[in-house]
Scaffold this motif. Structure first.
Motif, mmCIF file in Angstrom:
data_model
loop_
_atom_site.group_PDB
_atom_site.id
_atom_site.type_symbol
_atom_site.label_atom_id
_atom_site.label_comp_id
_atom_site.label_asym_id
_atom_site.label_seq_id
_atom_site.Cartn_x
_atom_site.Cartn_y
_atom_site.Cartn_z
ATOM 1 N N ILE A 55 0.564 63.290 -1.025
ATOM 2 C CA ILE A 55 0.399 64.263 -2.119
ATOM 3 C C ILE A 55 1.463 64.615 -2.453
ATOM 4 N N GLN A 56 1.298 65.209 -3.837
ATOM 5 C CA GLN A 56 2.634 66.214 -4.395
ATOM 6 C C GLN A 56 2.736 67.392 -3.781
ATOM 7 N N TYR A 67 4.453 75.041 1.483
ATOM 8 C CA TYR A 67 3.721 74.112 2.351
ATOM 9 C C TYR A 67 4.426 73.525 3.497
ATOM 10 N N GLU A 68 5.608 73.116 3.062
ATOM 11 C CA GLU A 68 6.512 72.489 4.370
ATOM 12 C C GLU A 68 6.706 73.437 5.447
ATOM 13 N N GLY A 69 6.979 74.675 5.298
ATOM 14 C CA GLY A 69 7.042 75.628 6.199
ATOM 15 C C GLY A 69 5.876 75.847 7.249
ATOM 16 N N LEU A 70 4.894 75.878 6.679
ATOM 17 C CA LEU A 70 3.534 76.085 7.345
ATOM 18 C C LEU A 70 3.319 74.553 8.179
ATOM 19 N N THR A 79 -5.279 73.043 5.083
ATOM 20 C CA THR A 79 -6.321 72.218 4.919
ATOM 21 C C THR A 79 -6.035 70.908 4.226
ATOM 22 N N LEU A 80 -4.861 70.923 3.465
ATOM 23 C CA LEU A 80 -4.268 69.720 2.653
ATOM 24 C C LEU A 80 -3.697 68.867 3.554
ATOM 25 N N PHE A 81 -2.720 69.431 4.477
ATOM 26 C CA PHE A 81 -1.892 68.600 5.303
ATOM 27 C C PHE A 81 -2.652 68.084 6.467
ATOM 28 N N LEU A 129 -4.302 65.069 5.614
ATOM 29 C CA LEU A 129 -3.250 63.995 5.420
ATOM 30 C C LEU A 129 -3.067 63.731 6.955
ATOM 31 N N HIS A 130 -2.714 64.474 7.925
ATOM 32 C CA HIS A 130 -2.158 64.462 9.284
ATOM 33 C C HIS A 130 -3.227 63.099 9.957
ATOM 34 N N HIS A 131 -4.643 63.541 9.736
ATOM 35 C CA HIS A 131 -5.546 62.802 10.551
ATOM 36 C C HIS A 131 -5.504 61.432 9.842
ATOM 37 N N ILE A 132 -5.448 61.194 8.542
ATOM 38 C CA ILE A 132 -5.499 60.056 7.861
ATOM 39 C C ILE A 132 -4.026 59.325 8.575
ATOM 40 N N GLU A 133 -3.072 59.920 8.428
ATOM 41 C CA GLU A 133 -1.587 59.325 8.837
ATOM 42 C C GLU A 133 -1.746 58.428 10.281
#
Length: 188
Positions: free
Chosen positions: A6-7, A87-90, A170-172, A175-179
């Protein structure tokens, strides 16, 4: 099988856009698995179906909370006086918790009976996941930008997060589970 990217979002409209994109992309990702592989664990690790069930258990409460009256959220969970993390910090903070041994706990999927591991159950999970993503995006779009940083929600591993941070999570988290699944499927 390629993981989804995602962006990195910051504002409400970007978060809603990425939730909607994640809905479409995750549907395609999970649909790539033949049904028998969808329900087959990766050794000791969860199956793709278990990952979806975990995501449903963790996404539903967020969608419900976003639909609560904002005054009730303020009373129940308090206000934030500081700025939201990026986003990246969290994301980094969450991965540190995982490295320290954080587990899914009550959000882990309960075992399925063999009779439940069929195309009908898979279709039901996909319908549910689509509905949760729609609900998340719809509810998030009704929040004012300032409210995302002012109101908080509880997270079982990270403590109280601003609503913006919870949406980032929620977004990452999805993505974490998909990765993870993409990596395990590729290795299998």
């Amino acid at each position: 099988m390629q993981p989804i990217t995602i962006q990195e979002p910051s504002g409400r409209d970007e978060i809603v856009r990425e939730l909607r994109a994640l809905q479409e992309n995750s549907r395609a990702f999970w649909s790539d698995f033949p049904t028998h592989e969808f329900f087959t664990p990766f050794g000791e690790a969860w199956s793709p179906a278990d990952n979806v069930r975990h995501l449903l258990k963790s996404n539903r409460p967020v969608a419900r909370a976003l639909g609560m009256p904002k005054a009730l959220i303020a009373v129940r969970f308090g206000l934030s006086l500081g700025a939201s993390a990026s986003y990246e910090g969290l994301r980094k903070r969450y991965y540190e918790r995982l490295a320290a041994g954080q587990k899914a706990g009550r959000f882990g999927p309960a075992p399925l009976e063999p009779a439940e591991m069929n195309e009908a159950k898979r279709a039901s999970l996909m319908v549910d996941l689509d509905a949760v993503f729609r609900n998340l995006a719809s509810a998030a779009s009704r929040w004012q930008e300032w409210q995302l940083d002012r109101l908080r929600l509880p997270h079982p591993a990270l403590g109280k997060l601003t609503v913006r941070e919870m949406l980032f999570f929620t977004l990452f988290h999805n993505l974490h589970h998909i990765e993870n699944v993409a990596r395990k499927a590729q290795a299998a």
